[in-house]
Write a protein that holds these residues in place. Structure first.
Motif, PDB file in Angstrom:
ATOM      1  N   ALA A  76       0.824  -1.205   0.000  1.00 19.76           N
ATOM      2  CA  ALA A  76       0.000   0.000   0.000  1.00 19.76           C
ATOM      3  C   ALA A  76       0.859   1.256   0.000  1.00 19.76           C
ATOM      4  CB  ALA A  76      -0.932  -0.002   1.211  1.00 19.76           C
ATOM      5  N   ILE A  77       1.867   1.275   0.846  1.00 18.54           N
ATOM      6  CA  ILE A  77       2.728   2.457   0.942  1.00 18.54           C
ATOM      7  C   ILE A  77       3.525   2.672  -0.338  1.00 18.54           C
ATOM      8  CG2 ILE A  77       4.740   3.398   2.153  1.00 18.54           C
ATOM      9  CD1 ILE A  77       3.644   1.961   4.683  1.00 18.54           C
ATOM     10  N   LEU A  78       3.950   1.594  -0.965  1.00 21.61           N
ATOM     11  CA  LEU A  78       4.766   1.711  -2.164  1.00 21.61           C
ATOM     12  C   LEU A  78       3.953   2.012  -3.414  1.00 21.61           C
ATOM     13  CD1 LEU A  78       7.202  -1.287  -1.554  1.00 21.61           C
ATOM     14  CD2 LEU A  78       7.778   1.142  -1.414  1.00 21.61           C
ATOM     15  N   ALA A  79       2.790   1.385  -3.549  1.00 15.03           N
ATOM     16  CA  ALA A  79       2.040   1.456  -4.810  1.00 15.03           C
ATOM     17  C   ALA A  79       0.992   2.556  -4.862  1.00 15.03           C
ATOM     18  CB  ALA A  79       1.365   0.106  -5.079  1.00 15.03           C
ATOM     19  N   THR A  80       0.619   3.136  -3.739  1.00 12.75           N
ATOM     20  CA  THR A  80      -0.364   4.213  -3.749  1.00 12.75           C
ATOM     21  C   THR A  80       0.175   5.397  -4.542  1.00 12.75           C
ATOM     22  OG1 THR A  80      -1.260   3.535  -1.609  1.00 12.75           O
ATOM     23  CG2 THR A  80      -1.698   5.794  -2.304  1.00 12.75           C
ATOM     24  N   PRO A  81      -0.612   5.978  -5.428  1.00 10.87           N
ATOM     25  CA  PRO A  81      -0.139   7.107  -6.241  1.00 10.87           C
ATOM     26  C   PRO A  81       0.428   8.237  -5.387  1.00 10.87           C
ATOM     27  CG  PRO A  81      -2.236   6.320  -7.075  1.00 10.87           C
ATOM     28  CD  PRO A  81      -1.985   5.577  -5.800  1.00 10.87           C
ATOM     29  N   GLY A  95      11.415   9.277   2.318  1.00  7.22           N
ATOM     30  CA  GLY A  95      10.921   9.809   1.056  1.00  7.22           C
ATOM     31  C   GLY A  95       9.782   9.025   0.447  1.00  7.22           C
ATOM     32  N   LEU A  96       9.154   8.151   1.209  1.00  7.00           N
ATOM     33  CA  LEU A  96       8.096   7.296   0.677  1.00  7.00           C
ATOM     34  C   LEU A  96       6.831   8.067   0.343  1.00  7.00           C
ATOM     35  CD1 LEU A  96       8.514   4.183   3.023  1.00  7.00           C
ATOM     36  CD2 LEU A  96       9.132   4.358   0.613  1.00  7.00           C
ATOM     37  N   GLY A  97       6.694   9.251   0.896  1.00  4.75           N
ATOM     38  CA  GLY A  97       5.510  10.034   0.615  1.00  4.75           C
ATOM     39  C   GLY A  97       5.525  10.721  -0.733  1.00  4.75           C
ATOM     40  N   THR A  98       6.672  10.695  -1.400  1.00  6.06           N
ATOM     41  CA  THR A  98       6.786  11.399  -2.684  1.00  6.06           C
ATOM     42  C   THR A  98       7.071  10.474  -3.856  1.00  6.06           C
ATOM     43  OG1 THR A  98       9.144  11.807  -2.273  1.00  6.06           O
ATOM     44  CG2 THR A  98       7.573  13.500  -1.534  1.00  6.06           C
ATOM     45  N   ILE A  99       7.235   9.168  -3.586  1.00 12.35           N
ATOM     46  CA  ILE A  99       7.570   8.253  -4.676  1.00 12.35           C
ATOM     47  C   ILE A  99       6.420   7.286  -4.915  1.00 12.35           C
ATOM     48  CG2 ILE A  99      10.041   8.375  -4.205  1.00 12.35           C
ATOM     49  CD1 ILE A  99       9.833   5.626  -2.882  1.00 12.35           C
ATOM     50  N   GLU A 100       6.352   6.777  -6.126  1.00 16.60           N
ATOM     51  CA  GLU A 100       5.347   5.784  -6.500  1.00 16.60           C
ATOM     52  C   GLU A 100       6.049   4.649  -7.240  1.00 16.60           C
ATOM     53  OE1 GLU A 100       1.434   5.341  -9.412  1.00 16.60           O
ATOM     54  OE2 GLU A 100       2.103   7.328  -8.738  1.00 16.60           O
ATOM     55  N   VAL A 101       5.958   3.457  -6.706  1.00 15.33           N
ATOM     56  CA  VAL A 101       6.643   2.292  -7.267  1.00 15.33           C
ATOM     57  C   VAL A 101       5.665   1.523  -8.147  1.00 15.33           C
ATOM     58  CG1 VAL A 101       7.892   0.166  -6.715  1.00 15.33           C
ATOM     59  CG2 VAL A 101       8.123   2.178  -5.236  1.00 15.33           C
ATOM     60  N   ILE A 161      -5.331   3.665   5.430  1.00 18.60           N
ATOM     61  CA  ILE A 161      -4.623   4.095   4.229  1.00 18.60           C
ATOM     62  C   ILE A 161      -5.569   3.890   3.047  1.00 18.60           C
ATOM     63  CG2 ILE A 161      -2.759   3.503   2.632  1.00 18.60           C
ATOM     64  CD1 ILE A 161      -0.959   2.966   4.891  1.00 18.60           C
ATOM     65  N   TYR A 162      -5.755   4.916   2.252  1.00 24.66           N
ATOM     66  CA  TYR A 162      -6.686   4.833   1.131  1.00 24.66           C
ATOM     67  C   TYR A 162      -5.950   5.135  -0.178  1.00 24.66           C
ATOM     68  CZ  TYR A 162      -6.591   9.910   1.768  1.00 24.66           C
ATOM     69  OH  TYR A 162      -6.183  11.207   1.920  1.00 24.66           O
ATOM     70  N   GLY A 163      -6.640   4.931  -1.280  1.00 30.10           N
ATOM     71  CA  GLY A 163      -6.058   5.214  -2.585  1.00 30.10           C
ATOM     72  C   GLY A 163      -5.183   4.102  -3.134  1.00 30.10           C
ATOM     73  N   ILE A 164      -5.213   2.929  -2.508  1.00 29.76           N
ATOM     74  CA  ILE A 164      -4.416   1.801  -2.998  1.00 29.76           C
ATOM     75  C   ILE A 164      -4.983   1.350  -4.346  1.00 29.76           C
ATOM     76  CG2 ILE A 164      -3.561  -0.510  -2.445  1.00 29.76           C
ATOM     77  CD1 ILE A 164      -4.324   0.108   0.500  1.00 29.76           C
ATOM     78  N   PRO A 165      -4.143   1.111  -5.346  1.00 28.48           N
ATOM     79  CA  PRO A 165      -4.665   0.674  -6.650  1.00 28.48           C
ATOM     80  C   PRO A 165      -5.482  -0.620  -6.516  1.00 28.48           C
ATOM     81  CG  PRO A 165      -2.345   1.238  -6.814  1.00 28.48           C
ATOM     82  CD  PRO A 165      -2.679   1.256  -5.356  1.00 28.48           C
ATOM     83  N   VAL A 166      -6.691  -0.602  -7.015  1.00 27.41           N
ATOM     84  CA  VAL A 166      -7.566  -1.782  -6.954  1.00 27.41           C
ATOM     85  C   VAL A 166      -7.306  -2.606  -8.204  1.00 27.41           C
ATOM     86  CG1 VAL A 166      -9.935  -2.603  -6.775  1.00 27.41           C
ATOM     87  CG2 VAL A 166      -9.254  -0.490  -5.612  1.00 27.41           C
ATOM     88  N   LYS A 167      -6.365  -3.529  -8.105  1.00 24.19           N
ATOM     89  CA  LYS A 167      -5.929  -4.312  -9.258  1.00 24.19           C
ATOM     90  C   LYS A 167      -6.184  -5.812  -9.112  1.00 24.19           C
ATOM     91  CE  LYS A 167      -4.178  -0.800 -11.533  1.00 24.19           C
ATOM     92  NZ  LYS A 167      -4.742  -0.361 -12.826  1.00 24.19           N
ATOM     93  N   ALA A 168      -6.422  -6.265  -7.899  1.00 21.20           N
ATOM     94  CA  ALA A 168      -6.633  -7.699  -7.685  1.00 21.20           C
ATOM     95  C   ALA A 168      -8.026  -8.104  -8.158  1.00 21.20           C
ATOM     96  CB  ALA A 168      -6.452  -8.054  -6.216  1.00 21.20           C
ATOM     97  N   THR A 169      -8.114  -9.277  -8.732  1.00 20.67           N
ATOM     98  CA  THR A 169      -9.391  -9.808  -9.218  1.00 20.67           C
ATOM     99  C   THR A 169      -9.646 -11.170  -8.601  1.00 20.67           C
ATOM    100  OG1 THR A 169      -8.381 -10.894 -11.128  1.00 20.67           O
ATOM    101  CG2 THR A 169      -9.078  -8.601 -11.404  1.00 20.67           C
ATOM    102  N   PHE A 238      -7.412  -5.435  -3.478  1.00 20.25           N
ATOM    103  CA  PHE A 238      -8.822  -5.640  -3.818  1.00 20.25           C
ATOM    104  C   PHE A 238      -9.716  -4.622  -3.112  1.00 20.25           C
ATOM    105  CE2 PHE A 238     -13.001  -7.603  -3.082  1.00 20.25           C
ATOM    106  CZ  PHE A 238     -13.375  -7.873  -4.393  1.00 20.25           C
ATOM    107  N   VAL A 239      -9.457  -4.411  -1.834  1.00 21.35           N
ATOM    108  CA  VAL A 239     -10.298  -3.509  -1.046  1.00 21.35           C
ATOM    109  C   VAL A 239      -9.965  -2.050  -1.345  1.00 21.35           C
ATOM    110  CG1 VAL A 239     -10.950  -2.836   1.299  1.00 21.35           C
ATOM    111  CG2 VAL A 239     -10.573  -5.239   0.756  1.00 21.35           C
ATOM    112  N   GLY A 240      -8.680  -1.745  -1.541  1.00 20.67           N
ATOM    113  CA  GLY A 240      -8.271  -0.378  -1.854  1.00 20.67           C
ATOM    114  C   GLY A 240      -8.034   0.494  -0.646  1.00 20.67           C
ATOM    115  N   THR A 241      -8.339  -0.020   0.534  1.00 24.03           N
ATOM    116  CA  THR A 241      -8.089   0.705   1.773  1.00 24.03           C
ATOM    117  C   THR A 241      -7.883  -0.303   2.898  1.00 24.03           C
ATOM    118  OG1 THR A 241      -8.948   2.342   3.339  1.00 24.03           O
ATOM    119  CG2 THR A 241     -10.552   0.916   2.263  1.00 24.03           C
ATOM    120  N   ILE A 242      -6.942  -0.041   3.781  1.00 24.93           N
ATOM    121  CA  ILE A 242      -6.650  -0.966   4.878  1.00 24.93           C
ATOM    122  C   ILE A 242      -6.457  -0.172   6.164  1.00 24.93           C
ATOM    123  CG2 ILE A 242      -5.621  -2.790   3.476  1.00 24.93           C
ATOM    124  CD1 ILE A 242      -2.876  -1.678   4.198  1.00 24.93           C
ATOM    125  N   SER A 243      -6.694  -0.829   7.277  1.00 23.93           N
ATOM    126  CA  SER A 243      -6.493  -0.227   8.593  1.00 23.93           C
ATOM    127  C   SER A 243      -5.943  -1.301   9.532  1.00 23.93           C
ATOM    128  CB  SER A 243      -7.812   0.328   9.131  1.00 23.93           C
ATOM    129  OG  SER A 243      -8.744  -0.717   9.343  1.00 23.93           O
TER     130      SER A 243
END
Length: 355
Positions: A76-81, A95-101, A161-169, A238-243
């Protein structure tokens, strides 16, 4: 080679059953029920990961869900836009807040981090046995939860954490579940798995025979953590947000119940227990809301799922202490019954010929 082929055949039988569930949901189920089946697949992967260590080392493990959390938060931390992280994780360290992997790289890094932490923790944990080892796994679960809750700059603490790419099917989750079944079955039937189960029954005798118990436990622990990490990544994508509450006691005891009900000492038990508990849970959730059945309006009964979970565990401990399947795989049970049936037929034919 014949044992290897038998293991693969048995794993594929379970894999086909799980695959049929996924395919039927994809083809005929509504999105709501597809979501339920997806969560079932994620829980199944976590239960299989738990079985790899708990079922072979015979050590109750309360910490497996912590690896789900580590992998989920890492991806989530790495892939979130980065545009979203500028507001949600603006003060993230390193610097994880400014990079997108890129997502594939983020998944690999998350798995590698999960395996590394599992290895470091495992080198200490495998020195313990029985109750001390179980308490250590529980401590791991609590420590990981506390770190996630309090490292606010990196994890947002108790906030999601929100905004995680929803890519899992559902298709991806089904394939991962089948691969996890195959991996767990091959490990169980390998020389490592056999030695580890033998050592769990008699540590002194196994040590005297040259079995390297600590090394085998460490291997099982790391493999278990990797499989649970896959479950965590699928859930996050899948969910796109985790806590933090997504990976704590509720999920820990749910997956433990699935394994205990099915049978901790076989991969078939992990699969069957996951199916039985998930199906029962959905029925209880339906009944909780006070539905109308055959013209009869039932009262609302909140908490029915908790009662069901406790009741099924108690009944299983009384009636089937080793779980629904016991110590054997389904294909092994079928093969043994077939042989007994053949012997009975041969004996009956011999008796008839003698008369």
């Amino acid at each position: 080679m014949s044992n290897f082929l038998q293991s693969v055949r048995g794993a594929l039988i379970l894999g086909v059953a799980v695959g049929v569930i996924g395919v039927l949901a994809l083809l005929f189920a509504e999105p709501f029920y597809q979501r339920i089946v997806f969560i079932f697949m994620v829980n199944l992967i976590a239960v299989i990961g738990l079985q790899v260590f708990m079922g072979n080392a015979d050590i109750t493990n309360y910490g497996h869900i912590s690896f789900m959390g580590i992998a989920a938060y890492a991806v989530a931390i790495l892939a979130t836009p980065a545009a979203i992280k500028k507001t949600s994780l603006a003060t993230a360290p390193f610097g994880l807040g400014t990079i997108e992997v890129a997502l594939p790289i983020a998944i690999l890094i998350a798995l590698a981090l999960t395996v590394l932490i599992a290895f470091l923790v495992g080198t200490m944990l495998v020195r313990q046995s029985g109750t001390p080892a179980s308490i250590a796994t529980l401590a791991l679960l609590v420590i990981v939860h506390v770190v996630i809750m309090n490292w606010v700059d990196l994890t947002r603490g108790p906030r999601a954490i929100y905004g995680i790419p929803v890519k899992a099917t559902l298709g991806m989750a089904t394939i991962c579940a089948i691969l996890a079944i195959v991996a767990a079955r091959l490990f169980r039937d390998s020389s490592w798995g056999l030695q580890l189960r033998a050592a769990s029954e008699n540590i002194a005798a196994a040590s005297a025979m040259g079995v390297r118990i600590k090394r085998l436990r460490l291997v099982a622990w790391v493999v278990s953590a990797a499989i649970c990490g896959v479950a965590g990544i699928l859930f996050a994508l899948f969910v796109g947000t985790i806590s933090p509450k997504s990976f704590y006691f509720d999920l820990t005891f749910l997956t433990l119940a699935m394994l205990v009900v099915g049978g901790a000492y076989s991969v078939s038990g992990a699969v069957l227990g996951s199916i039985v508990v998930t199906f029962g849970f959905e029925i209880m959730r339906y009944l909780e809301n006070g539905p109308q059945i055959v013209g009869l309006k039932l009262p609302t009964m909140f908490g029915l799922t908790g009662i069901f979970l406790g009741a099924i565990i108690v009944l299983c401990m009384i009636l089937r202490p080793r779980g629904l399947v016991g110590d054997d795989e389904i294909d092994e049970i079928w093969r043994r019954r077939s042989k007994n049936r053949e012997r009975s037929e041969i004996s009956a034919n011999a008796s008839g010929a003698a008369q």
